[in-house]
Scaffold this active site. Structure first.
Site, mmCIF file in Angstrom:
data_model
loop_
_atom_site.group_PDB
_atom_site.id
_atom_site.type_symbol
_atom_site.label_atom_id
_atom_site.label_comp_id
_atom_site.label_asym_id
_atom_site.label_seq_id
_atom_site.Cartn_x
_atom_site.Cartn_y
_atom_site.Cartn_z
ATOM 1 C CG LEU A 193 -14.413 -11.114 -1.756
ATOM 2 C CD1 LEU A 193 -13.224 -10.417 -1.104
ATOM 3 C CD2 LEU A 193 -14.399 -12.592 -1.467
ATOM 4 C CG PHE A 202 -29.225 -10.992 -3.547
ATOM 5 C CD1 PHE A 202 -28.546 -11.892 -2.740
ATOM 6 C CD2 PHE A 202 -28.704 -9.728 -3.694
ATOM 7 C CE1 PHE A 202 -27.372 -11.535 -2.092
ATOM 8 C CE2 PHE A 202 -27.528 -9.356 -3.054
ATOM 9 C CZ PHE A 202 -26.868 -10.269 -2.259
ATOM 10 C CD GLU A 216 -18.415 -3.457 2.181
ATOM 11 O OE1 GLU A 216 -18.903 -2.957 3.200
ATOM 12 O OE2 GLU A 216 -18.019 -2.788 1.210
ATOM 13 C CE LYS A 224 -6.219 1.253 4.259
ATOM 14 N NZ LYS A 224 -6.794 1.345 2.922
ATOM 15 C CB CYS A 248 -20.336 -3.399 -4.897
ATOM 16 S SG CYS A 248 -18.942 -3.672 -3.818
ATOM 17 C CG ASP A 300 -2.173 0.794 1.007
ATOM 18 O OD1 ASP A 300 -3.248 0.181 0.880
ATOM 19 O OD2 ASP A 300 -2.097 2.044 0.929
ATOM 20 N N GLY A 310 -37.101 -4.058 0.429
ATOM 21 C CA GLY A 310 -36.664 -3.165 1.508
ATOM 22 C C GLY A 310 -36.617 -1.733 1.039
HETATM 23 C C1 UGA Z 1 -22.044 -7.144 -3.558
HETATM 24 C C2 UGA Z 1 -22.218 -8.558 -4.161
HETATM 25 O O1 UGA Z 1 -23.223 -9.266 -3.435
HETATM 26 C C3 UGA Z 1 -20.906 -9.334 -4.104
HETATM 27 O O2 UGA Z 1 -21.061 -10.594 -4.748
HETATM 28 C C4 UGA Z 1 -19.816 -8.523 -4.825
HETATM 29 O O3 UGA Z 1 -18.562 -9.155 -4.762
HETATM 30 C C5 UGA Z 1 -19.690 -7.154 -4.165
HETATM 31 O O4 UGA Z 1 -20.983 -6.480 -4.245
HETATM 32 C C6 UGA Z 1 -18.638 -6.372 -4.908
HETATM 33 O O5 UGA Z 1 -18.857 -6.033 -6.082
HETATM 34 O O6 UGA Z 1 -17.547 -6.178 -4.380
HETATM 35 P P1 UGA Z 1 -22.001 -6.142 -1.060
HETATM 36 O O7 UGA Z 1 -22.028 -4.795 -1.722
HETATM 37 O O8 UGA Z 1 -21.001 -6.404 0.017
HETATM 38 O O9 UGA Z 1 -21.739 -7.294 -2.181
HETATM 39 O O10 UGA Z 1 -23.425 -6.386 -0.422
HETATM 40 P P2 UGA Z 1 -24.709 -7.284 -0.711
HETATM 41 O O11 UGA Z 1 -24.832 -8.320 0.314
HETATM 42 O O12 UGA Z 1 -24.762 -7.709 -2.125
HETATM 43 O O13 UGA Z 1 -25.856 -6.193 -0.470
HETATM 44 C C7 UGA Z 1 -25.948 -5.014 -1.283
HETATM 45 C C8 UGA Z 1 -27.161 -4.209 -0.931
HETATM 46 O O14 UGA Z 1 -28.348 -4.871 -1.345
HETATM 47 C C9 UGA Z 1 -27.352 -3.937 0.566
HETATM 48 O O15 UGA Z 1 -27.731 -2.586 0.732
HETATM 49 C C10 UGA Z 1 -28.473 -4.877 0.982
HETATM 50 O O16 UGA Z 1 -29.212 -4.372 2.057
HETATM 51 C C11 UGA Z 1 -29.293 -4.907 -0.287
HETATM 52 N N1 UGA Z 1 -30.091 -6.149 -0.446
HETATM 53 C C12 UGA Z 1 -29.487 -7.348 -0.587
HETATM 54 C C13 UGA Z 1 -31.473 -6.051 -0.487
HETATM 55 O O17 UGA Z 1 -32.065 -4.954 -0.368
HETATM 56 N N2 UGA Z 1 -32.211 -7.199 -0.665
HETATM 57 C C14 UGA Z 1 -31.623 -8.416 -0.816
HETATM 58 O O18 UGA Z 1 -32.356 -9.414 -0.987
HETATM 59 C C15 UGA Z 1 -30.228 -8.489 -0.772
#
Ligand code: UGA
Length: 469
Positions: free
Chosen positions: A152, A268, A154, A35, A279, A30, A272
């Protein structure tokens, strides 16, 4: 194998720590000295399950930290680029960090290396990385560029890495494919899963994972297409939830019926207040920009984004319809992170809603299990931060659930009922069974399900006895 991982954000830290756990020698690079010093000191800059354990296990042994990318490249067989690709004004990804890393790597190519793009990047990036490395003097026969997108999430990033649905590797040569196969060998052979000290396997994980080898361009598109599809699933069910509200149907029942079709699947499909995070919003914009550049107007993605934003406004209208006026109202807010299990508030629909409610003159008392420190940086006035959910609820005109933290789905409802001023809950994440809420004396409003009212005439308007006294 010896590898370098450039960038110690979410992706870089998790990738480095997990590769070390698979037995590789990792240098985390980095350019932020502060950091690096913190990491060397044992600090863990992000809230991610199992990451502290992995860093503690390998720090100073199989994980080293360095500010010298050229030296790290020289001593590595593979160099992973995991730096940020923030959006530009026009929505496409800013690849200047990737470019400057590629320039530096060039000076360290003194034998065959595989340069791996791990950051989410548009199609053609691997070709550009190759061009930049060559332009800066590296011998083209001495390196290959591959694309190895990460999937991944978070909060579950470590187990997502170690127990993935699939591993995608985009390559242009068999030599590079072989290096990537060896890197992931401990997972694809199943060796890691037989180890006594392996990070515990999530229930749904199927092991060993499949390694999918594609061209670099296909791999780059797989990442954008996957995120766009997942966001589309969420917006789709949110749109269905809006119709459910109009006709008096229950979106949870609809989800059950739709999600059990194995071609669709139940995940998914949780309605909500919309998706957020670093992402989906960014990747949708970037994918649309990529499509446009290639001559395809991907309007579906614009609609996915529009539904997502509308979802937040709908929720705000719902709060207004229940409270009538906003000015001076005290609202207990549960959740600020963009989703449960993380301290990240980037593009968090919860924070955006709180900001809107503050503009309308509400007083907010908020609680989040992990994201309060970060939220305090953006919510600088008008918000009190509570020590727990019960403190946030105390004296509230209404209680709002804005993030799907597990602990918010298991609150002591009787205790909560005794603390609020009015027993009104607006749940933006559908964490409760409406009938149960009514049994505990709450008027309960959620997304895509009929409101559950304690008393049809005086719905949620009767204050607590304590308040009356
Ligand atoms: C997302 C993808 O799920 C990962 O596969 C990907 O690697 C990552 O982006 C990335 O590009 O790095 P992340 O942003 O950590 O991961 O979070 P998610 O679990 O996907 O949730 C994203 C948003 O969708 C959250 O605000 C969550 O509350 C919302 N969500 C998720 C819903 O409103 N409904 C659902 O059924 C699922």
């Amino acid at each position: 194998m010896r590898i370098a991982v450039v960038g110690s954000g979410y992706v870089g830290l998790v990738t480095g720590a997990c590769f070390a756990d698979l037995g590789h020698e990792v240098v985390l690079v980095d350019n932020d000295e502060k950091k690096l010093a913190a990491l060397r000191n044992g600090e863990v800059p992000i809230h991610e399950k199992f990451l502290p354990e992995l860093l503690a296990r390998h720090r100073g042994q199989r994980i080293k930290f360095s500010g010298d990318l050229q030296a790290a490249t020289r001593e590595s067989e593979a160099v992973f680029i995991a730096v940020g690709t923030p959006p530009t004004e026009s929505g496409d990804a800013d690849l200047s960090y990737v470019e400057s890393v590629a320039r530096e790597i060039s000076g360290g190519v003194d034998g065959y290396k595989v340069v791996v793009e791990k950051s989410t990047v548009p199609v053609y990036t691997s070709q550009w990385i190759r061009t930049i490395i060559m332009r800066n003097g590296a011998d083209p026969a001495q390196f290959d560029v591959t694309s190895n997108p990460e999937f991944l999430r978070e909060g579950t990033a470590v187990t997502d890495f170690l127990y993935p649905d699939r591993i995608v590797v985009g390559v242009e040569s068999e030599q590079a494919a072989e290096v990537m196969r060896q890197l992931y060998g401990p997972l694809t052979s199943g060796w890691y899963y037989g180890r006594g000290d392996a990070i515990p396997r999530p229930e749904a994980a199927r092991v060993p994972p499949r390694l999918i080898i594609t061209s670099t361009k296909s791999a780059e598109l797989i990442k954008h297409a996957s995120n766009a599809f997942l966001a589309m699933k969420i917006s789709f069910i949110n749109a269905v939830a809006s119709i459910c509200e109009s006709v008096g149907a229950n979106v949870q029942q609809v989800c059950d019926g739709v999600g059990t079709d194995s071609r669709i699947g139940p995940r998914f499909l949780n309605p909500g207040i919309g998706y957020g995070g670093s992402c989906f919003p960014k990747d949708l914009m970037a994918f649309r920009a990529v499509a446009k550049e290639s001559g395809y107007d991907f309007r579906l993605l614009e609609e996915v984004t529009r539904i997502n934003e509308e979802q937040r406004h709908r929720f705000l209208r719902k709060v207004r319809s229940v409270l009538w006026t906003f000015r001076g109202k005290r609202l207990g807010v549960l959740g600020l992170a963009f989703k449960g299990g993380t301290d990240d508030i980037r593009e968090s629909p919860a924070v955006l809603l709180v900001q809107e409610l503050l503009r309308e003159g509400c007083h907010i008392c908020a609680y989040d299990p992990a994201a309060m420190e970060r939220a305090q940086e953006v919510l600088t006035s008008g918000v009190e931060f509570a020590a727990d959910a019960y403190e946030a609820a105390t004296g509230a005109d209404a209680l709002l659930i804005l993030t799907e933290w597990e602990e918010f789905a298991a609150l002591d409802l009787d205790r909560l009922r005794a603390l609020v001023k009015y027993p009104i809950m607006l749940d933006g994440r559908n964490l409760y069974d409406p009938a149960v809420m009514v049994e505990h004396g709450f008027s309960y409003y959620s997304v895509g399900r009929p409101a559950a009212l304690t008393d049809e005439l005086t719905a949620g308007t009767r204050p607590n006895k304590r308040e009356q006294a």
